[in-house]
Design a protein around this motif. Structure first.
Motif, mmCIF file in Angstrom:
data_model
loop_
_atom_site.group_PDB
_atom_site.id
_atom_site.type_symbol
_atom_site.label_atom_id
_atom_site.label_comp_id
_atom_site.label_asym_id
_atom_site.label_seq_id
_atom_site.Cartn_x
_atom_site.Cartn_y
_atom_site.Cartn_z
ATOM 1 N N SER A 171 0.712 -1.173 0.006
ATOM 2 C CA SER A 171 0.194 0.100 -0.042
ATOM 3 C C SER A 171 0.808 1.217 -0.105
ATOM 4 O O SER A 171 1.916 1.190 0.623
ATOM 5 C CB SER A 171 -0.845 -0.113 1.190
ATOM 6 O OG SER A 171 -0.625 1.050 1.962
ATOM 7 N N LYS A 172 0.578 2.243 -0.810
ATOM 8 C CA LYS A 172 1.432 3.493 -0.946
ATOM 9 C C LYS A 172 1.482 3.939 0.585
ATOM 10 O O LYS A 172 2.590 4.336 0.790
ATOM 11 C CB LYS A 172 0.693 4.257 -1.913
ATOM 12 C CG LYS A 172 1.591 5.503 -2.210
ATOM 13 C CD LYS A 172 1.005 6.429 -3.259
ATOM 14 C CE LYS A 172 2.039 7.695 -3.444
ATOM 15 N NZ LYS A 172 2.536 8.145 -2.340
ATOM 16 N N GLU A 173 0.197 4.215 1.149
ATOM 17 C CA GLU A 173 0.291 4.991 2.643
ATOM 18 C C GLU A 173 1.327 4.187 3.394
ATOM 19 O O GLU A 173 2.239 4.756 4.101
ATOM 20 C CB GLU A 173 -1.112 4.944 3.137
ATOM 21 C CG GLU A 173 -1.938 5.771 2.146
ATOM 22 C CD GLU A 173 -2.617 5.135 1.158
ATOM 23 O OE1 GLU A 173 -2.293 4.198 0.683
ATOM 24 O OE2 GLU A 173 -3.091 5.914 0.237
ATOM 25 N N HIS A 175 3.768 2.287 2.776
ATOM 26 C CA HIS A 175 5.001 2.467 2.141
ATOM 27 C C HIS A 175 5.563 3.808 2.494
ATOM 28 O O HIS A 175 6.807 4.081 2.986
ATOM 29 C CB HIS A 175 5.274 2.111 0.422
ATOM 30 C CG HIS A 175 6.591 2.753 0.035
ATOM 31 N ND1 HIS A 175 7.875 1.869 0.107
ATOM 32 C CD2 HIS A 175 6.892 3.923 -0.640
ATOM 33 C CE1 HIS A 175 8.793 2.516 -0.379
ATOM 34 N NE2 HIS A 175 8.024 3.749 -0.948
ATOM 35 N N ASP A 176 4.945 4.812 2.402
ATOM 36 C CA ASP A 176 5.116 6.302 2.634
ATOM 37 C C ASP A 176 5.651 6.337 4.288
ATOM 38 O O ASP A 176 6.649 7.102 4.524
ATOM 39 C CB ASP A 176 4.473 7.350 2.294
ATOM 40 C CG ASP A 176 4.056 7.154 0.906
ATOM 41 O OD1 ASP A 176 5.127 7.092 -0.010
ATOM 42 O OD2 ASP A 176 3.149 7.931 0.322
ATOM 43 N N THR A 371 2.492 3.045 -8.136
ATOM 44 C CA THR A 371 3.462 3.469 -7.234
ATOM 45 C C THR A 371 3.466 3.529 -5.657
ATOM 46 O O THR A 371 2.305 3.664 -5.228
ATOM 47 C CB THR A 371 3.556 5.236 -7.586
ATOM 48 O OG1 THR A 371 3.905 5.185 -8.848
ATOM 49 C CG2 THR A 371 4.907 5.830 -6.838
ATOM 50 N N GLY A 372 4.297 2.652 -5.057
ATOM 51 C CA GLY A 372 4.202 2.475 -3.663
ATOM 52 C C GLY A 372 3.718 0.980 -3.340
ATOM 53 O O GLY A 372 3.560 0.484 -2.378
ATOM 54 N N ALA A 373 3.126 0.307 -4.639
ATOM 55 C CA ALA A 373 2.222 -0.830 -4.242
ATOM 56 C C ALA A 373 3.009 -1.885 -5.306
ATOM 57 O O ALA A 373 2.527 -2.598 -6.091
ATOM 58 C CB ALA A 373 0.743 -0.737 -4.670
ATOM 59 N N TYR A 376 8.442 1.387 -7.366
ATOM 60 C CA TYR A 376 9.285 2.278 -6.511
ATOM 61 C C TYR A 376 10.223 3.138 -7.202
ATOM 62 O O TYR A 376 10.637 2.556 -8.097
ATOM 63 C CB TYR A 376 10.092 1.595 -5.417
ATOM 64 C CG TYR A 376 9.032 0.705 -4.491
ATOM 65 C CD1 TYR A 376 8.042 1.173 -3.864
ATOM 66 C CD2 TYR A 376 8.883 -0.806 -4.937
ATOM 67 C CE1 TYR A 376 7.165 0.435 -2.862
ATOM 68 C CE2 TYR A 376 7.985 -1.584 -4.320
ATOM 69 C CZ TYR A 376 7.373 -1.205 -3.140
ATOM 70 O OH TYR A 376 6.430 -1.991 -2.501
ATOM 71 N N ARG A 459 -1.812 -4.884 -6.127
ATOM 72 C CA ARG A 459 -0.221 -4.962 -5.945
ATOM 73 C C ARG A 459 0.278 -5.292 -7.332
ATOM 74 O O ARG A 459 -0.328 -6.049 -8.217
ATOM 75 C CB ARG A 459 0.417 -5.492 -5.070
ATOM 76 C CG ARG A 459 0.051 -6.988 -5.203
ATOM 77 C CD ARG A 459 0.936 -7.854 -4.112
ATOM 78 N NE ARG A 459 2.144 -8.062 -4.559
ATOM 79 C CZ ARG A 459 2.679 -8.948 -4.319
ATOM 80 N NH1 ARG A 459 2.368 -9.926 -3.335
ATOM 81 N NH2 ARG A 459 4.115 -9.421 -4.891
#
Ligand SMILES: Cc1cc2nc3c(=O)[nH]c(=O)nc-3n(C[C@H](O)[C@H](O)[C@H](O)COP(=O)(O)OP(=O)(O)OC[C@H]3O[C@@H](n4cnc5c(N)ncnc54)[C@H](O)[C@@H]3O)c2cc1C
Length: 567
Positions: A171-173, A175-176, A371-373, A376, A459
């Motif tokens: 999940s992008k969140e 990962h961030d 992006t983020g899933a 990168y 993903r």
């Protein structure tokens, strides 16, 4: 606590004393006298914090490492003699690296073996080579070992740390949040809700709905559901607000150029604040191994360089504000005012723009959404470990892509490089091409590019790749890292300082030709606005290297001194 060194023995009972759980330093030498001497000195210097395990041969030491790994015990450092019958030190370290990739690797050599040690720097990603004899240890042994152990401890502390973050790996969140914590060196433990039973149990105890991830559990018991990065930074005490009303110098950007300016500015008595929108280190902080920075013959990782420079800047008195982006600049009389994304305004006599460049994003179908899933941009360090036994694709043919491929080659089962050009020779340094070629699990596909990314369960799962003859193939992939160049993000300076047609900032003679307003000539790093300087990759015609960014950052401070004296 016992400070004895232990003869390394593969067999070990389940009952471990507390002393045995100290991280290990494993020393291997076939000469008993040397083995005893180096163990004794290490014990004397580090026995309080580390167990020193001795072994008489490479195969025996490998057996010990397997045992330690099975028992989940930490290994901080491997020290090996080079000349050993049967298995030389370099071969042992190569095999040992697969078992304990994070342990620092040191080769013990006689003067005659220096060549072998230098060759081993690339072969086994050696951290240091020590020459025998190491007398006196206070000068020849302890400083080196202490430095390496401090670096190792910084990494180990980060992973064992107080904050627990629970989320979905793809999940992008999530990962961030993870990337923010790692890059800002906040000690934190990551728990994948899909793989980790403890994660689900913690969510149950905290009463958090599994739909509201990521969740950060702070040491004081606070539960933050789906926190923003700014919220997290504020709660964790990462500085986000300025302490003073006026500064001599505001540095925008915390890459090598900005950090160097912060170090030199503060050390030379300027009230200095550095503003960084993500985390100190910049692009260099994303580099797995910088090999050409002066004074580090074994190379150093970008995160290590960032950690050292950040500590140095703080120690010398610079103020560092992170998770704050400079969004506007204006001159008001002698003051230069920088507006921050958080809403505040920094007032200064001088500003140094050291905002570097940012990764260019791929707009190929599927990439923006993923992006983020699974997709990168330069997030190599954060994701590497999760890629063990997986298939990773690296897109790009320049040094940054080569470094990433070599780095992932140490973790992933398979790495495929997609390179648009016909060869690597034009775009990548010779030493990296050799390192890529030496790794059997890296497959370089030249003349190839990704034409689509497909997802499953939100993903990345597959990449469609077009080859040199236009043929297409679908690859099953676990993660894709993109390194296709970078461009400056200087839109916030539009109409304020002169830039070239690609957005790089003009300085010195170029600035003079582009609307410089004063009689005097601009300083070499001064922009079209007097008192606003530029350094590093964001400067037009700059050389895109860590050393030149550091050089320009420090040089800018000296020019700023001259400016302040004359102003
Ligand atoms: C993967 C990789 C590997 C590399 N390897 C090497 C190597 O081995 N050797 C070598 O010499 N060079 C290497 N480089 C190049 C080197 O990292 C760069 O030349 C160097 O980092 C440039 O430093 P800089 O400070 O000018 O900019 P950057 O490193 O780009 O730092 C700029 C910083 O400014 C911040 N920022 C941007 N805009 C704002 C804003 N408006 N407000 C606040 N902050 C802002 C960014 O977040 C960033 O942290 C590598 C680069 C990459 C990507």
């Amino acid at each position: 606590m016992s400070a004895e060194s232990e003869r390394a023995a593969p067999a070990a009972g389940p009952e471990q004393s507390a002393a045995r759980r100290r991280p290990a330093i494993v020393v291997v030498d076939d000469e008993p006298a040397v083995l005893a001497a180096v163990s004794r000195d290490l014990r004397r210097g580090f026995g309080e914090r580390y167990r020193v395990l001795r072994s008489g041969s490479g195969p025996e030491a490998l057996e010990v490492l397997r045992e330690l790994r099975t028992r989940g015990e930490a290994v901080a450092m491997l020290i090996a003699d080079q000349r050993m019958p049967g298995m030389p030190g370099t071969e042992y370290l190569t095999q040992a690296r697969r078992l304990v990739p994070d342990a620092k690797r040191v080769l013990l050599t006689a003067y005659a073996d220096t060549e072998a040690a230098i060759a081993a720097i690339n072969e086994v990603a050696l951290d240091y080579y020590l020459l025998k004899p190491w007398d006196p240890p206070e000068e020849q042994l302890y400083p080196v070992v202490e430095d390496l152990l401090t670096t190792w401890e910084a990494g180990a502390a980060l992973e064992a740390g107080g904050v627990r973050v629970i989320g979905h790996r793809f999940s992008k969140e999530s990962h961030d949040v993870r990337d923010f914590l790692v890059r800002n060196r906040v000690p934190a433990r990551w728990l994948d809700v899909e793989r980790d039973g403890e994660a689900r149990e913690l969510l149950r105890v905290a009463g958090v709905d599994g739909e509201r991830l990521p969740v950060a559990l702070l040491e004081d018991g606070t539960v933050l559901e789906r926190p923003t990065i700014l919220e997290l930074a504020e709660r964790l005490g990462v500085a986000v607000a300025p302490a003073q009303d006026h500064y001599d110098l505001v540095v925008v950007g915390g890459g090598p150029a900005g950090l160097a300016a912060a170090v030199y500015g503060a050390s030379e008595g300027l009230r200095t604040v550095m503003v960084e929108r993500e985390a100190p280190g910049g692009q260099a902080g994303q580099s797995s191994r910088i090999e050409n920075y002066l004074g580090f013959p074994a190379g150093l990782s970008g995160s290590d360089l960032a950690r050292r420079a950040t500590d140095q800047a703080r120690r010398l008195g610079a103020e560092l504000l992170t998770v704050q982006e400079a969004v506007a600049l204006r001159a008001e009389g002698a003051a230069r005012l920088v507006t921050l994304s958080g809403g505040g305004v920094l007032s200064a006599s001088c500003v140094l723009v050291a905002s570097g460049v940012s990764y260019r994003q791929l707009d190929t179908p599927g990439f923006p959404e993923l992006t983020g899933a699974g997709v990168y941009y330069g997030a190599a360090m954060t994701e590497a470990r999760a890629c063990s036994d997986q298939h990773v694709v690296v897109i790009g043919g320049a040094n940054s892509a080569g470094q990433a491929a070599v780095y992932f080659g140490g973790y992933a089962a398979r790495v495929t490089m997609l390179v648009r050009g016909a060869t690597l020779e034009k775009s990548m340094s010779h030493y990296l091409i050799e390192q890529v070629a030496a790794r059997p699990n890296i497959d370089v596909r030249t003349g190839s590019s990704a034409v689509a990314a497909d997802a499953e369960d939100g993903r990345l799962r597959r990449l469609r790749v077009r080859g040199p003859e236009g043929e297409e193939e679908t690859l099953a992939v676990d993660a894709c890292f993109v390194f296709i160049g970078a461009s400056p993000r200087t839109d916030w300076l539009e109409g304020v300082v002169a830039r070239d047609d690609r957005g790089f900032i003009l300085a010195g003679r170029d600035a003079q030709a582009a609307g410089w307003p004063l009689q005097r000539e601009p300083y070499v790093l001064e922009t079209t606005v007097p008192g606003v300087f530029v350094a590093g990759d964001v400067r037009a015609r700059s050389i895109k290297r860590v050393a030149s960014a550091v050089g320009e950052g420090s040089m800018a401070v000296s020019l700023i001194h001259e400016y302040l004296v004359e102003a």
